[in-house]
Design an enzyme around this catalytic site. Structure first.
Site, mmCIF file in Angstrom:
data_model
loop_
_atom_site.group_PDB
_atom_site.id
_atom_site.type_symbol
_atom_site.label_atom_id
_atom_site.label_comp_id
_atom_site.label_asym_id
_atom_site.label_seq_id
_atom_site.Cartn_x
_atom_site.Cartn_y
_atom_site.Cartn_z
ATOM 1 N N CYS A 1 0.969 -1.269 0.122
ATOM 2 C CA CYS A 1 -0.059 -0.058 0.088
ATOM 3 C C CYS A 1 0.768 1.303 0.030
ATOM 4 O O CYS A 1 2.008 1.410 0.359
ATOM 5 C CB CYS A 1 -0.827 0.086 1.182
ATOM 6 S SG CYS A 1 -1.948 -1.533 1.396
ATOM 7 N N ARG B 1 4.454 0.118 -6.186
ATOM 8 C CA ARG B 1 4.550 -0.519 -4.945
ATOM 9 C C ARG B 1 3.532 -1.574 -5.031
ATOM 10 O O ARG B 1 3.762 -2.735 -4.424
ATOM 11 C CB ARG B 1 4.254 0.152 -3.552
ATOM 12 C CG ARG B 1 5.284 1.319 -3.293
ATOM 13 C CD ARG B 1 4.765 2.116 -2.269
ATOM 14 N NE ARG B 1 4.479 1.480 -1.230
ATOM 15 C CZ ARG B 1 5.514 1.464 -0.072
ATOM 16 N NH1 ARG B 1 6.647 2.323 -0.118
ATOM 17 N NH2 ARG B 1 5.290 1.011 1.287
ATOM 18 N N TRP C 1 -3.230 -2.481 -1.283
ATOM 19 C CA TRP C 1 -2.966 -4.069 -1.565
ATOM 20 C C TRP C 1 -3.600 -4.940 -0.572
ATOM 21 O O TRP C 1 -3.268 -4.913 0.483
ATOM 22 C CB TRP C 1 -1.281 -4.137 -1.609
ATOM 23 C CG TRP C 1 -0.874 -5.278 -2.247
ATOM 24 C CD1 TRP C 1 -0.781 -5.776 -3.377
ATOM 25 C CD2 TRP C 1 -0.350 -6.509 -1.497
ATOM 26 N NE1 TRP C 1 -0.297 -6.874 -3.698
ATOM 27 C CE2 TRP C 1 0.209 -7.438 -2.343
ATOM 28 C CE3 TRP C 1 -0.385 -6.730 -0.003
ATOM 29 C CZ2 TRP C 1 0.463 -8.772 -1.968
ATOM 30 C CZ3 TRP C 1 0.124 -8.159 0.365
ATOM 31 C CH2 TRP C 1 0.480 -8.925 -0.720
ATOM 32 N N ASN D 1 -1.421 1.819 6.413
ATOM 33 C CA ASN D 1 -0.592 0.772 5.387
ATOM 34 C C ASN D 1 -0.387 -0.213 6.984
ATOM 35 O O ASN D 1 0.080 0.307 8.061
ATOM 36 C CB ASN D 1 0.689 1.308 5.075
ATOM 37 C CG ASN D 1 0.512 1.865 3.858
ATOM 38 O OD1 ASN D 1 -0.560 1.959 3.248
ATOM 39 N ND2 ASN D 1 1.660 2.513 3.016
ATOM 40 N N GLY D 2 -0.409 -1.575 6.722
ATOM 41 C CA GLY D 2 -0.095 -2.278 7.739
ATOM 42 C C GLY D 2 -1.044 -3.168 7.824
ATOM 43 O O GLY D 2 -2.023 -3.269 7.173
ATOM 44 N N GLU E 1 17.089 -17.496 -9.263
ATOM 45 C CA GLU E 1 16.778 -16.367 -9.583
ATOM 46 C C GLU E 1 16.086 -15.969 -10.961
ATOM 47 O O GLU E 1 15.078 -15.271 -11.126
ATOM 48 C CB GLU E 1 17.974 -15.315 -9.401
ATOM 49 C CG GLU E 1 17.667 -13.929 -9.506
ATOM 50 C CD GLU E 1 16.594 -13.140 -8.918
ATOM 51 O OE1 GLU E 1 16.134 -13.700 -7.976
ATOM 52 O OE2 GLU E 1 16.111 -12.019 -9.364
ATOM 53 N N LYS F 1 12.328 -14.652 -11.511
ATOM 54 C CA LYS F 1 12.111 -13.505 -12.454
ATOM 55 C C LYS F 1 10.928 -13.922 -13.493
ATOM 56 O O LYS F 1 10.044 -13.105 -13.880
ATOM 57 C CB LYS F 1 13.334 -13.050 -13.385
ATOM 58 C CG LYS F 1 14.232 -12.386 -12.383
ATOM 59 C CD LYS F 1 13.709 -11.003 -12.108
ATOM 60 C CE LYS F 1 13.277 -10.868 -10.746
ATOM 61 N NZ LYS F 1 14.112 -10.817 -9.713
ATOM 62 N N GLU G 1 7.384 -14.306 -11.709
ATOM 63 C CA GLU G 1 6.507 -13.206 -11.485
ATOM 64 C C GLU G 1 6.070 -12.315 -12.457
ATOM 65 O O GLU G 1 5.099 -11.679 -12.109
ATOM 66 C CB GLU G 1 7.534 -12.613 -10.156
ATOM 67 C CG GLU G 1 8.632 -11.929 -10.729
ATOM 68 C CD GLU G 1 9.483 -11.231 -9.549
ATOM 69 O OE1 GLU G 1 8.957 -10.759 -8.690
ATOM 70 O OE2 GLU G 1 10.966 -11.054 -9.727
ATOM 71 N N HIS H 1 16.193 -37.310 -9.930
ATOM 72 C CA HIS H 1 15.512 -37.737 -8.367
ATOM 73 C C HIS H 1 14.090 -37.332 -8.343
ATOM 74 O O HIS H 1 13.504 -37.521 -7.518
ATOM 75 C CB HIS H 1 16.143 -37.207 -7.488
ATOM 76 C CG HIS H 1 17.812 -37.702 -7.366
ATOM 77 N ND1 HIS H 1 18.159 -39.060 -7.096
ATOM 78 C CD2 HIS H 1 18.907 -36.997 -7.667
ATOM 79 C CE1 HIS H 1 19.479 -39.411 -7.108
ATOM 80 N NE2 HIS H 1 20.053 -38.068 -7.361
ATOM 81 N N LYS I 1 5.858 -4.230 -4.360
ATOM 82 C CA LYS I 1 7.382 -3.912 -4.389
ATOM 83 C C LYS I 1 8.030 -3.953 -2.957
ATOM 84 O O LYS I 1 9.153 -4.294 -2.664
ATOM 85 C CB LYS I 1 7.583 -2.421 -4.735
ATOM 86 C CG LYS I 1 9.387 -2.098 -4.890
ATOM 87 C CD LYS I 1 9.747 -2.788 -5.983
ATOM 88 C CE LYS I 1 11.482 -2.629 -6.127
ATOM 89 N NZ LYS I 1 11.979 -3.856 -6.564
HETATM 90 C C1 F6R Z 1 11.404 -10.343 -6.805
HETATM 91 C C2 F6R Z 1 11.560 -9.479 -5.654
HETATM 92 C C3 F6R Z 1 11.087 -9.929 -4.316
HETATM 93 C C4 F6R Z 1 12.187 -9.169 -3.353
HETATM 94 C C5 F6R Z 1 11.623 -9.426 -1.870
HETATM 95 C C6 F6R Z 1 12.511 -8.779 -0.961
HETATM 96 O O1 F6R Z 1 11.876 -9.667 -8.009
HETATM 97 O O2 F6R Z 1 11.797 -8.243 -5.888
HETATM 98 O O3 F6R Z 1 11.257 -11.245 -4.236
HETATM 99 O O4 F6R Z 1 13.500 -9.629 -3.604
HETATM 100 O O5 F6R Z 1 10.260 -9.074 -1.824
HETATM 101 O O6 F6R Z 1 12.752 -7.387 -0.810
HETATM 102 P P1 F6R Z 1 13.658 -6.463 -0.331
HETATM 103 O O7 F6R Z 1 14.967 -6.768 -0.922
HETATM 104 O O8 F6R Z 1 13.142 -5.215 -0.478
HETATM 105 O O9 F6R Z 1 13.783 -6.908 1.235
#
Ligand code: F6R
Length: 609
Positions: free
Chosen positions: A2, A27, A74, A100-101, A482, A486, A489, A505, A604
């Protein structure tokens, strides 16, 4: 997650609030709303969906409101809908709140407020807040908010607007970021700095338990006990343009292309002139303590966790100290075996991730020193850690993390090299070799980016895939994880990463004709082994996209496509190997028409548990 904005001043509030919310879209959110004060009456405009929908509804709106609050939601408690969108109001409509929260005790508060005659219109936890303000208000808004804070449990950044106090905003923070923007004859609030940059760079970053009272003329800050606090002004150094797309179609693409610069900036000032050592002034742990370290814990979430996995390989290999890597949401609840002989490294781009922050607190409670690797200056994690190593990636706006990851890897190399030097596990010559290669990562990344069109072609061929597998060994496995994150998501393709040797396995059963397998084979000592795994999947008619360092021509005989990265020291390969995977995920998402920068259901900065 949010977003919050607030404004009080002489200008029309609506465009300022909508403009601020637009800067917070990255975000992640599913509804948006504003509340403004007009002729002594609070008017709320809110709806589910994108901000553009709300902006369209308000087009031609000529209201003269000068004070207001805004929110992008959110969903956590209650589905995304018009009624669940913020701001929320009390029964009388005299108060509006954005939050927020999570208010953890909202059910009991809701029941109690219900018994006092309050009527609720939404399914949210937030709605208890305006009703509580209404309950406690006796002419003093600050006092009413203080009493609300005494009754609630959980995490919150909230802002209250009152019809009785025309240019006043009252805001409080606990475990959720909130920043005051200081203007001239006007003041602002936001959950994140990009929303303020069009107006000011002078800010107060609120600490937990602090309350801000804003009018156009002044901002007063109080601590938990209601005592005035002298805040330090935090000047935002980065340019507003850094939070714009600069001609790229998406923030993610722009941020992928910013990696050469981000790598350079993260190394800047941290290497001795003669390449003989790293200079980590930030790590003020004395050498004796580093020598006697028994264990290192790395904890983080998502992409940052994947950077931690690379950190484990590199630190163990260079500094010969055992490293355990843990997902922060697991670490915080599993009574980790740590003591003062353990160093805990937390990694977080935003510095606000709730689970990572809680893991940091748990580590400190258990007596371990905590080193934070973060991208956001003065973030909660930066402030609570014992030591901070900043990555200088610049603001990362796209939900999918790219440049933050590669700069986190650089931070891992710097830490590993420093520890290895202090602990005497690396020779001067080995150090020089790695440092020289580190300094060339930026130009090598540029080279990869200049060949981006090859990946666009692959995305066109395989954009329709339903499943994609990523395999690799050693460091390549960490990068495979990773790459698969990517892809899933942002393109919503089911993607999984496996240690290449583990396929047989179980997972090999899923490999059938035409299934794309991205096989990473950048590690020289494991090349032959990975090659046989590639042959295993080829024997099941998979389509293989291999990724290796230049010169591994043998792959061309086996794989359907081969992507090359320029040769580098194998420990540094993850920085380069991930770039084609970021581009592949990006291009696949574009081919599939996905919302690259704001993928569905994701935020985000994950500031709730
Ligand atoms: C994936 C992504 C998330 C963040 C995770 C941690 O592309 O961005 O998996 O890496 O939410 O976020 P931070 O690094 O801000 O603690």
């Amino acid at each position: 997650m949010c977003g919050i904005v607030g404004y009080t001043g002489p200008r029309r509030a609506v465009p300022i609030l909508l403009g601020g919310l637009a800067k917070l879209e990255y975000r992640g959110y599913d509804s948006a709303g504003i509340a403004v004060l007009e002729d002594g009456v609070i008017k709320v405009h809110k709806q589910a969906g994108k901000l553009a929908g709300l902006a369209e509804r308000l087009q031609g709106y000529n209201g003269q409101a000068r004070t207001g609050i805004g929110h992008t939601r959110w969903a956590t408690h209650g589905r995304p809908s018009d009624t669940n969108a913020h701001p929320h109001s009390d029964c009388s409509g005299r108060f509006a709140v954005v939050h927020n929260g999570i208010i953890e005790n909202y059910l009991e508060l809701r029941e109690w407020l219900g018994s006092q005659g309050h009527q609720f219109t939404s399914e949210t936890d937030t709605e208890v807040l305006p009703h509580l303000v209404e309950h406690f208000y006796q002419g003093d808004l600050v006092e009413a908010v203080r009493r609300v804070v005494e009754r609630i449990r959980g995490s919150y950044a909230m802002v209250v607007l009152s019809a009785d106090k025309p240019d006043k905003l009252v805001a409080v923070r606990q475990d959720s970021p909130l920043v005051v923007g200081l203007g001239q004859g006007e003041n602002f609030l936001a959950s994140d700095i990009p929303a303020l940059l069009a107006h000011t760079r002078r800010t107060y970053i609120l600490d937990d338990g602090e309350m801000a009272v804003l009018t156009p003329e002044e901002v007063k800050i109080f601590n938990r006990c209601g005592e005035p606090v002298e805040k330090r002004v935090f000047e935002v150094k980065w340019e507003a343009a850094q939070a714009e797309k600069n001609g790229f179609a998406h923030f993610m693409l722009k941020e992928i292309h910013e990696q050469p610069r981000a790598l350079r900036d993260t190394l800047k000032g941290r290497l001795a002139g003669d390449d003989s050592a790293v200079v980590l002034k930030e790590l003020e742990i004395d050498d004796g303590k580093l020598r006697s370290l028994r264990k290192i814990f790395i904890t983080a979430c998502g992409t940052a966790y994947h950077a931690g996995l690379v950190g484990k390989y590199v630190i163990e290999q260079l500094a010969r100290v055992p490293v355990e890597v843990d997902i922060a949401s697991e670490f915080r609840y599993r009574q980790p075996l740590i003591d003062e002989g353990t160093l805990v490294i937390v990694i977080s781009q935003s510095g606000e991730t709730a689970d990572t922050l809680a893991a940091l607190r748990e580590a400190r409670r258990l007596g371990a020193p905590v080193l934070a690797v973060t991208n956001v200056v003065d973030s909660s994690i930066a402030r609570e850690a014992d030591h901070v190593l900043y990555t200088w990636a610049g603001p990362e706006i796209a939900v999918a993390s790219t440049k933050a990851y590669t700069t986190q890897l650089v931070a891992m190399y710097l830490i590993a090299l420093h520890l290895a030097t202090v602990r005497g596990t690396i020779t001067l010559e080995e150090r020089r070799t790695i440092i020289k290669e580190l300094k060339q990562l930026d130009s090598r990344a540029e080279l990869i980016l200049s060949n981006g069109h090859l990946i666009r072609d692959l995305a066109r061929m395989y954009g329709g895939a339903e499943d994609v597998f990523f395999i690799g060994r050693g460091l390549d496995h960490a990068v495979a994880l990773e790459g698969s994150l990517k892809l899933k998501e942002i393109s919503y393709i089911h993607a999984e990463a496996y240690a290449a040797g583990e396929l047989k396995h179980g997972t090999l059963a899923l490999i059938e004709k035409g299934v794309p397998v991205v096989a990473l084979a950048t590690q020289k000592n494991l090349f032959e082994k990975t090659l046989s795994n590639i042959k295993e999947v080829k024997a099941r008619d998979a389509t293989v996209i291999a990724l290796a360092m230049e010169g591994q021509k043998e792959l061309e005989k086996v794989a359907d496509h081969v992507l090359y990265i320029p040769p580098t020291n194998p420990v540094l390969a993850p920085v380069l190997a991930v770039i084609p995977l970021q581009l592949l995920a990006y291009q696949m998402a574009v081919v599939r028409g996905c919302d690259v920068d704001q993928p569905r259901n994701l935020a985000k900065s994950v500031t709730v548990e």
